[in-house]
Every structure is written in C-alpha cells, then in structure tokens.
Design an enzyme around this catalytic site. Structure first.
Site, PDB file in Angstrom:
ATOM      1  N   PRO A  79      -5.258   1.973  12.560  1.00 36.71           N
ATOM      2  CA  PRO A  79      -5.805   1.283  13.728  1.00 36.71           C
ATOM      3  C   PRO A  79      -6.693   2.186  14.573  1.00 36.71           C
ATOM      4  CG  PRO A  79      -3.516   0.688  13.435  1.00 36.71           C
ATOM      5  CD  PRO A  79      -3.811   1.752  12.417  1.00 36.71           C
ATOM      6  N   CYS A  80      -7.853   1.645  14.982  1.00 35.46           N
ATOM      7  CA  CYS A  80      -8.878   2.491  15.595  1.00 35.46           C
ATOM      8  C   CYS A  80      -8.878   2.458  17.116  1.00 35.46           C
ATOM      9  CB  CYS A  80     -10.257   2.049  15.092  1.00 35.46           C
ATOM     10  SG  CYS A  80     -10.699   0.345  15.550  1.00 35.46           S
ATOM     11  N   GLN A  81      -8.069   1.603  17.760  1.00 33.88           N
ATOM     12  CA  GLN A  81      -8.146   1.452  19.203  1.00 33.88           C
ATOM     13  C   GLN A  81      -8.003   2.768  19.973  1.00 33.88           C
ATOM     14  OE1 GLN A  81      -6.352  -0.371  17.178  1.00 33.88           O
ATOM     15  NE2 GLN A  81      -6.626  -2.554  17.578  1.00 33.88           N
TER      16      GLN A  81
END
Length: 409
Positions: A79-81
């Site tokens: 996940p890139c958040q």
C-alpha cells in the site's frame, strides 16, 4: 508458463501484465473483498483473501503448489498511502514509516526470505524515493541485504522511477520499481520507447505517446449513464475549462476568468483530458471535483478507466463505478507490467519470448477530432472573480500550518 506469486494483488494490474508475458499467477494475496471478488470473476487464480500479516509463507507456498525456490518471480505493490505525493503537498510530509500500512514492506521482505523466488519486483509510488525521504526504499534495499546474509542468496536490487506513458501506456503515471535476481544478475531497465507526440521533437527511435483518444476514442462519447454526471459545488464550472486544462485556467496566470489563486488547489482539481495527449494519473479515491474528467464534462466510465490502465477488454467488473475507480486508481498499468515482465524473462530467467509484439499495447486511432470548445463561466461563479494570491509554497499552505500548530501544542 512461468510461475508467479503475487502479494497486495489489488485488481491484478501487475498480474495481467505478467500474464501477457507468459507468467501464471499461482497464488494471489489480497485483503480487499471487492478486489478478491473481481479477481475470481476474471481469472482462475488461487486467491488468499486475508491480511498478509496472517498468512504464513508455508501456507502461501502450499496454496501455490510450489516449494521454496521454485517461484520464478514474486510481484507486489505494498500500500502506497504512507508515501503519497498528495499527503506531502498538503501537509509538507506524508506519514511514511510511521504509518501502520508501512509494515507491509516488512511482510513483503518476509515472503522474499522464506520463498526465495528466482526474481522479484516491488512497485510503489514516486514518493517512495523522494530525495531525503526514502526511508521506505532504504528499508527494502537493506532488508534484501539481510536476506542475502541469512538465506545465502545473492539478490542485487536495482530501482528506477518509470513514467508509464514512456512505454506506450496512454496515461502519465510515475511509479518506482525495484527488481532483483536471486543469482546476482543485475537487471537493466528498458529504455523508453515513447515520447512527446510532436514527431519533429522526438529523439530518434521514439514513438509518439499514446493518447486518450487512442485509448477511449471508440467508446460512446455521451453514454446515458446517470452516475457519470458531475455533482457538487464545482460541477457547473468544468464546461468552462478547455480540454487538457485544469482550474489553473481560471487563475491570473491562465487564460480564463481569475477565480482562484495560482496553485492554491491540487493539480487534479477540475482536470480535463485532452484527446491528443495521454491521460493524467487516474486517482483512486477522487473527490467530486477531482479529475481527470472526460472532455465532454463527465466522469470516466469503468471501461474508460480500464482502457487508460491498459487492462484487457475481457476483464469484467461486478461492482459500482466508484469501486472500479478505487481498484484501478491503485493499480499498475498492465502494459508497463508486461514490458517489465518480458525483460525479467529475457534478462533474469533465460526465457525470452519469440513474439515481439506487446499484447496489451493500445491501437493508434487516426483522425483525432477537434477539441471541444469551452463554455462561458456561469454567473454563479463570477462572484469569485478578483485578485487571488498565489499559493505560498510546499508545506506553507493553511493545512500545513494547522498541522504544524497541532504538532507543537
């Protein structure tokens, strides 16, 4: 077919590209139920619908029908958040390694250590490698060094930031990729094949970018689908913005009516596609005024979003459009994955493909129509007309100042 293990699979953007290059996903791990439903609808892959933290490597290998060391490649985009550009622009920083989602990097490394694939690929957002803020990238690179010491492997990771449009995808989308071979071969990223679409400006050998029209020009321009209509405060302003422009058109430096200050909004605010250019990055969870929007002043349809991400047309969705956009906005363009998968085959696995044509490359469409004319600004917005100051700079806007006060109190 070559054997792939897929982590953080999402809607399968990476997997579809690797599939086009002759790999088969033997097992996919994904926690999101809508993504898992979509994967099962389209492919017969074994899908483990769980948080990766609760999936042992032994169980993963069993589900894949593989022994340690047998997987040809391990792929995944944690996940890139925590590393997003949006958070950095708004607040002067993003949570990065302090975000609980960043623990997924360690889970990726755990699976590498235990499964020892012949090659690996990790994908993340551009912010993963920001100068002076590359803690996530360093954790991966140092973690791979530790694996080499403990598992007696010889992974030599290399990384690069790639713009998908430079490889034929009809969308400007920058992502970082980390690739390594278990036996120490050094991967060389492929050179760009496409560039700015003015032919006389292209370096020798580059083809013009694929455009939004190439991707979606054959689809209905004005479908009778109510959910594609814009809503919210700014819906009536979009028709006054020309193709290929955003809210900056209506600033003192633009060509429209000065309704906003320069750079006082995020880039995607009222952003509209141009037929003769690639799309801008498709967003995963846009607000009602967040583009890119269609040049006919509406939201993009599910199939249009899939085309811009170079998903194959046989890939189906059984959910509402907002869920489709969330999945596709988080995905890797499948054509870019195909390009990299072919190079991994050739350089690291001694298994080059005879067929040179890329399966997911979009067609060229001739006779691009003229740009739609922009409408006058509606009277309801003219009260905003006036002198507006420019944004003061990164981390100096009102949200960042408020965050600074909160942290100091």
């Amino acid at each position: 077919m070559l054997k792939a293990i897929s982590l953080f699979t999402g809607a399968g953007g990476l997997d579809l590209g690797f599939e086009a290059a002759g790999f088969k996903t033997r097992v996919a791990v994904e926690i999101d139920p809508i993504c898992c439903q979509t994967l099962r609808l389209n492919r017969g892959w074994t899908v483990v619908e769980e948080d990766i933290a609760g999936v042992s490597s032994k169980r993963l290998l069993k589900a894949a029908g593989l022994a340690t060391g047998e997987a040809d490649v391990l792929i995944g985009g944690p996940p890139c958040q925590p590393f997003s550009k949006s958070g950095y622009w708004a607040n002067g920083d993003a949570p990065r390694l302090s975000d609980p989602n960043a623990n997924t990097l360690d889970e990726y490394l755990r699976i590498v250590r235990d499964t020892r694939p012949k090659a690996l690929l990790l994908e993340n957002v551009y912010g993963f490698a920001y100068s002076g803020k590359r803690e996530g990238l360093d954790r991966i690179l140092h973690g791979i060094q530790d694996i080499n010491k403990s598992a007696k492997t010889n992974y030599k990771p290399v990384w690069a930031v790639l713009d998908a449009a430079s490889y034929g995808v009809p969308q400007r989308r920058e992502r970082i990729f980390v690739i390594a071979s278990r036996d120490g071969r050094e991967f060389k990223f492929p050179q760009p094949t496409h560039g700015e679409n003015a032919a006389d400006q292209l370096p020798l050998g580059l083809k013009p970018f694929h455009t939004s029209w190439d991707a979606i020009g054959d689809l209905p321009q004005r479908p009778d689908v109510p959910e594609l209509e814009l809503t919210g405060k700014w819906a009536g302003l979009l028709p006054s913005i020309p193709e290929g422009q955003n809210y900056l058109w209506h600033t003192p430096r633009g060509g429209g009516v000065p309704l906003f200050g320069w750079r006082t909004r995020y880039w995607s605010f009222l952003l509209k596609l141009a037929k003769d250019k690639p799309s801008w990055t498709v967003q995963a969870q846009p607000g009602p005024a967040t583009g890119p929007f269609h040049w006919t002043n509406r939201k993009l349809s599910a199939r249009e979003l899939a085309r811009l991400q170079t998903f194959p047309d046989d890939f189906l969705f059984d959910c509402d459009r907002a869920q489709v956009q969330r999945m596709l906005g988080n995905a890797v363009p499948s054509l870019l994955a195909e390009v990299l998968a072919r190079e991994i085959r050739r350089q690291l696995l001694d298994a080059p493909l005879r067929e040179q044509k890329l399966e997911l490359m979009p067609p060229r469409r001739r006779s691009v129509p003229r740009r739609h004319a922009a409408a006058p600004v509606r009277s309801v917005y003219l009260s905003l007309k006036g002198a507006h100051p420019d944004h003061p700079g990164t981390a100096l806007g009102p949200r960042a100042r408020l965050r600074s006060v909160e942290l100091s109190s």
